[in-house]
Design a protein around this motif. Sequence first.
Motif, mmCIF file in Angstrom:
data_model
loop_
_atom_site.group_PDB
_atom_site.id
_atom_site.type_symbol
_atom_site.label_atom_id
_atom_site.label_comp_id
_atom_site.label_asym_id
_atom_site.label_seq_id
_atom_site.Cartn_x
_atom_site.Cartn_y
_atom_site.Cartn_z
ATOM 1 N N ARG A 132 -8.340 5.999 -7.570
ATOM 2 C CA ARG A 132 -9.231 6.492 -8.613
ATOM 3 C C ARG A 132 -8.581 6.159 -9.958
ATOM 4 O O ARG A 132 -7.416 6.467 -10.177
ATOM 5 N N ASP B 190 -6.978 8.483 -3.113
ATOM 6 C CA ASP B 190 -7.918 9.181 -2.238
ATOM 7 C C ASP B 190 -7.866 8.538 -0.863
ATOM 8 O O ASP B 190 -8.149 7.340 -0.709
ATOM 9 N N HIS C 178 -6.300 14.015 -1.538
ATOM 10 C CA HIS C 178 -6.438 13.540 -2.920
ATOM 11 C C HIS C 178 -5.138 13.868 -3.653
ATOM 12 O O HIS C 178 -4.816 15.040 -3.867
#
Length: 465
Positions: free
Chosen positions: A399, A410, A458
Amino acid sequence: MTTTTTDLPQAGPDTRDSGATSFWASYGRAWVRTPGSALYLLAVFVLAMISVSLLASLFWTSVGLLVLVVGLPLMVLTLLIARGFGVADRFMLQLTGLPAVDEPEWNRDAPDNTGFWATLTRPLRNAHYWVYLIHGMIVSPIISTVSFVLTTVWLSVGLGGLTYWFWGVFLPSGADNGDWGQYVSSAVPWLFGGWDAWAVEVVLYLVAGILFTFTMPWVLGGLALGHHAVARSMLGRWSSDELAAEVRAEAAARGAAVHAEDVALRRLERDIHDGPQQRLVRLQMDLAALERRAEAGDGDAAAELAREARGHAKAALDELRALSSGVAPPLLQDRGLAAALDALATSSPLWVQVEVDPAIDRAVSQEVARTVYFVVAELMTNVVKHSGATAATLRATLRRSAAGAPTHLDVWLVDNGRGGAVLSSGHGLEGLRERVAGLRGLLVVESPVGGPTSIGAHIPLTVAP
């Protein structure tokens, strides 16, 4: 013949019209916020009067009782009530349409500092509580009284002046009421000469009403801005709160990582004891029996024991290889996380579709890579053992920020199994959650009964060295 053409200057935009338009647009927006501001300025005065009465009584009572045991908890109670009044003030400020005041950091203690005395004295050791107390006892009553008076004057004169022509007829007239309209007409004959006293009163009230009503958005908006500025400086979040929150988050992440590592080591120790160690003990016994059979000349029995020993050795090797899947292999160190994840998927008995961004090797640190490898290996083992799935998808993406720099990793593992996986204390997913939390990350489990199951990790990133 040469012809020269000169362009006439073009008329520019009329800045006077645009300036007037922007003024009235701004004035209209101010009027939209005026009812909320007026309601806040009236209501906060009531809140301030209640707070100063209650907090002053409790505070000075607790000060007088500090020599006794009851004084300390009463002081803590006073600070907690002061916090409640401050929170109510911040909540009521939303009526004004101004930006929300951020919540301060109420707990600056270390995550493991949860004892009775630490919890009891936490408000006493946090400056925010004392600032809230000062705000509720001193600052808010003063500024709320001033703003309440001005708000009441502007509302009463503005609205009352505009409607005096209606409600003024119901007022009693006569000497006792003070016929001030006649007095004004006599004092200013050049302006109101020959006017009826009632007409003079209506006109003056109307002029005052128009003036106060026209300026009402600015006056009430300015008072609301004053309250907002005080709340932001005294009731809001300080710059030091960000550092305190960062320290607490780091401490919590470090504690979670240590706990997860301890659980993983105990589990590895238990698995080695219950698996390969028992195989090796049996192998040692078989080799001893084989030696005795060979010395006795019993070739057939010796051959049978040799075959059993080879089977136990192979089983122990397979179990050690399975256990080592949870430890970072040389492939991870040599070729990076992308290749290691692909190797995990290849070695799985399930069909696994791999979607890995090759840029993750440059973006993640070794610490993040080892944790991600362990988490994915454990998740794939759980899928094989418990989900009843026939296929899975492993996805690892970066990301990025608006500037293009990677900010989070992620990782998702999605299977088509029966679902029903939950995060519960003492189970494997809880240990994985703690490992991810050790990197200040988040483990998300989406597993409805009947499937599919999606588990995502994450993890925030720093630029890898």
